[in-house]
Design a protein around this motif. Structure first.
Motif, short mmCIF file in Angstrom:
data_model
loop_
_atom_site.label_atom_id
_atom_site.label_comp_id
_atom_site.label_asym_id
_atom_site.label_seq_id
_atom_site.Cartn_x
_atom_site.Cartn_y
_atom_site.Cartn_z
N MET A 158 33.01 -32.01 -41.71
CA MET A 158 34.04 -32.66 -40.90
C MET A 158 33.91 -32.22 -39.44
N ASP A 159 33.85 -33.18 -38.53
CA ASP A 159 33.82 -32.75 -37.13
C ASP A 159 35.25 -32.47 -36.65
N GLU A 160 35.32 -31.84 -35.49
CA GLU A 160 36.61 -31.35 -34.99
C GLU A 160 37.62 -32.49 -34.74
N ASP A 161 37.11 -33.55 -34.14
CA ASP A 161 38.00 -34.68 -33.85
C ASP A 161 38.58 -35.27 -35.13
N TRP A 162 37.75 -35.33 -36.13
CA TRP A 162 38.21 -35.88 -37.40
C TRP A 162 39.30 -35.01 -38.03
N LYS A 163 39.15 -33.70 -37.90
CA LYS A 163 40.17 -32.79 -38.44
C LYS A 163 41.53 -33.01 -37.75
N LEU A 164 41.45 -33.13 -36.42
CA LEU A 164 42.71 -33.34 -35.68
C LEU A 164 43.31 -34.71 -35.99
N GLN A 199 43.40 -43.01 -43.75
CA GLN A 199 43.82 -42.89 -45.16
C GLN A 199 42.67 -43.24 -46.11
N ASP A 200 41.96 -44.30 -45.77
CA ASP A 200 40.83 -44.70 -46.61
C ASP A 200 39.77 -43.61 -46.64
N ARG A 201 39.53 -43.02 -45.48
CA ARG A 201 38.48 -42.00 -45.42
C ARG A 201 38.93 -40.73 -46.16
N VAL A 202 40.20 -40.36 -46.00
CA VAL A 202 40.71 -39.17 -46.69
C VAL A 202 40.58 -39.36 -48.21
N GLY A 203 40.83 -40.59 -48.66
CA GLY A 203 40.73 -40.88 -50.09
C GLY A 203 39.35 -40.59 -50.67
N LYS A 204 38.34 -40.66 -49.81
CA LYS A 204 36.97 -40.45 -50.30
C LYS A 204 36.42 -39.08 -49.94
N ASP A 205 37.18 -38.30 -49.21
CA ASP A 205 36.67 -37.04 -48.66
C ASP A 205 37.43 -35.85 -49.25
N ALA A 206 36.82 -35.16 -50.19
CA ALA A 206 37.47 -34.04 -50.88
C ALA A 206 37.79 -32.90 -49.91
N GLU A 207 36.91 -32.69 -48.95
CA GLU A 207 37.14 -31.61 -47.98
C GLU A 207 38.37 -31.91 -47.12
N ALA A 208 38.49 -33.16 -46.73
CA ALA A 208 39.66 -33.56 -45.93
C ALA A 208 40.94 -33.41 -46.75
N ALA A 239 41.50 -31.25 -49.11
CA ALA A 239 41.81 -29.81 -49.19
C ALA A 239 42.41 -29.31 -47.88
N LEU A 240 41.87 -29.82 -46.79
CA LEU A 240 42.38 -29.41 -45.48
C LEU A 240 43.84 -29.84 -45.32
N LEU A 241 44.12 -31.07 -45.69
CA LEU A 241 45.49 -31.58 -45.54
C LEU A 241 46.46 -30.81 -46.44
N LYS A 242 45.98 -30.42 -47.61
CA LYS A 242 46.82 -29.64 -48.52
C LYS A 242 47.16 -28.29 -47.87
N GLU A 243 46.17 -27.72 -47.21
CA GLU A 243 46.39 -26.44 -46.53
C GLU A 243 47.41 -26.60 -45.40
N LEU A 244 47.26 -27.65 -44.63
CA LEU A 244 48.20 -27.88 -43.52
C LEU A 244 49.62 -28.08 -44.03
N GLU A 245 49.75 -28.79 -45.12
CA GLU A 245 51.08 -29.02 -45.70
C GLU A 245 51.67 -27.72 -46.25
N GLY A 246 50.79 -26.87 -46.74
CA GLY A 246 51.24 -25.59 -47.29
C GLY A 246 51.97 -24.76 -46.26
N ALA A 247 51.50 -24.82 -45.02
CA ALA A 247 52.15 -24.05 -43.95
C ALA A 247 53.59 -24.52 -43.78
N ASN A 248 53.80 -25.82 -43.89
CA ASN A 248 55.17 -26.36 -43.75
C ASN A 248 56.07 -25.83 -44.86
#
Lengths: 199, 169
Positions: free
Chosen positions: B1-7, B26-35, B37-46
């Motif tokens: 994942m590049d930096e812009d995509w993460k943001l 949303q479509d890309r996240v659906g196909k990207d396991a790494e993304a 996991a990243l989103l799950k981590e970000l939500e965890g902080a909340n």
């Protein structure tokens, strides 16, 4: 009106009474929302005394500006906005007197957090509530003022990026970067703490 | 994942993207396991933050915490309730009119009083009629009217004085 009569009223009724000068109604509002206002101040200031002072100052300002409150948002949101603004003012004053934190420098130099491996966290796994609170408290302590503030404004105040940018005096891109860093750092710090405990 | 995509993924999570772009992410996240996991981590902080704030309590009793606020409220400029302010403004308008009316009334009464020549019963002399009526303003907030013929003295107080009203506004 006795104390029970106030406690049975909803916030809007209490606000209306307080707007007419009823301090007992205002006292009931303070009692209802004081923990939230204090928690918000503590989250930003990381200091019990400062949080107490600023939260109480927010209530005094709230009383003085009460007639300006027209009910566009909930009273709770309105009063926490006041305490956040007071905290931001205070933090800006403090910031002028110190150099930028290492975290801020790291952010400006490219953002090492973006290369961090993803950490999966489970907030409820094996942690007592007080223990959890203390760990989050310590993790928040390790964030710089900029990252912590961006996180709190977004998570607790439901502010949009552009609002945070305006309040913090930076670009939307910087807000995104700070928020990203803060969340990932929190996840990493809390995951590490959990692992330490398991040992 | 590049930096812009993460943001961008984070912005999607926060509902900050316009509808069309949000759909693409949303479509890309659906196909990207790494993304994912990243989103799950970000939500965890909340989740952690929510738990943290719920547990925080003011380390003082209700009474003690309120007492300091109450003192500051009373020491500072009082918040004038809307009704009080309205009454103050109303009184300010009515006061001069009332004072003028009262003076006119006193003057009219004095002319038809026992010392006035229009009254047959009153055998007042020209000398008596010549005694002056006096209007004095010793205090800016008080107006004194004396009619020697009628034997009447009227003192009109206007409190709080106009200056105080203006200063308190």
């Amino acid at each position: 009106m006795n104390g029970n009569a106030y406690s049975s009223k909803d916030d809007r009724e209490l606000v209306r009474a307080a707007q007419k000068g009823d301090t007992m109604a205002f006292e009931e509002l303070v009692a209802r929302h004081r923990d939230k206002v204090y928690a918000r101040a503590y989250g930003m200031m990381r200091n019990e005394d400062a949080a107490l002072d600023l939260s109480q100052e927010a209530w005094v300002k709230g009383w003085q500006r009460l007639r300006q409150f027209q009910g566009e948002s909930s009273f709770s949101t309105w009063i926490t906005r006041i305490v956040i603004n007071l905290c931001l003012d205070q933090l800006r004053k403090q910031k002028r007197q110190r150099t930028d934190s290492l975290e801020a420098l790291s952010e400006e130099s490219g953002g090492v957090e973006r290369q961090m491996p993803v950490v999966v966290v489970n907030p409820s796994a094996g942690l007592e509530r007080e223990e959890l609170r203390q760990r989050i408290d310590r993790a928040l302590d390790q964030l710089s003022y900029e990252h912590r503030t961006a996180l709190i404004l977004h998570e607790f105040q439901d502010m949009e990026y552009k609002e945070i940018a305006k309040v913090m005096g930076c670009s939307i891109g910087t807000v995104m970067s700070r928020l990203f860093y803060a969340r990932r750092r929190m996840a990493a710090l809390l995951a590490n703490l959990k692992n330490e405990d398991l040992r | 994942m590049d930096e812009d995509w993460k943001l961008k993924a984070q912005a999607w999570l926060d509902g900050e993207l316009p509808a069309q772009e949000a759909q693409r992410v949303q479509d890309r996240v659906g196909k990207d396991a790494e993304a994912q996991a990243l989103l799950k981590e970000l939500e965890g902080a909340n989740t952690f933050l929510d738990a943290f704030e719920r547990e925080l309590r003011v380390p003082e009793s209700r009474e003690f915490y309120w007492s300091r606020i109450q003192r500051a409220i009373h020491a500072g400029e009082p918040v004038a309730p809307a009704t009080t302010l309205w009454l103050t403004r109303w009184w300010k308008l009515v006061l001069p009119v009332a004072a003028t009316t009262a003076l006119v009334l006193v003057f009219a009464l004095s002319r038809s009083g026992p010392g006035h020549p229009s009254r047959p019963a009153a055998q007042s002399t020209l000398a008596a009629q010549a005694q002056p009526a006096q209007c004095t303003i010793a205090d800016p907030a008080a107006l004194t009217y004396e009619d020697y013929n009628a034997g009447a003295t009227l003192v009109w107080f206007s409190y709080p004085p106009e200056k105080e009203l203006a200063a308190n506004r």
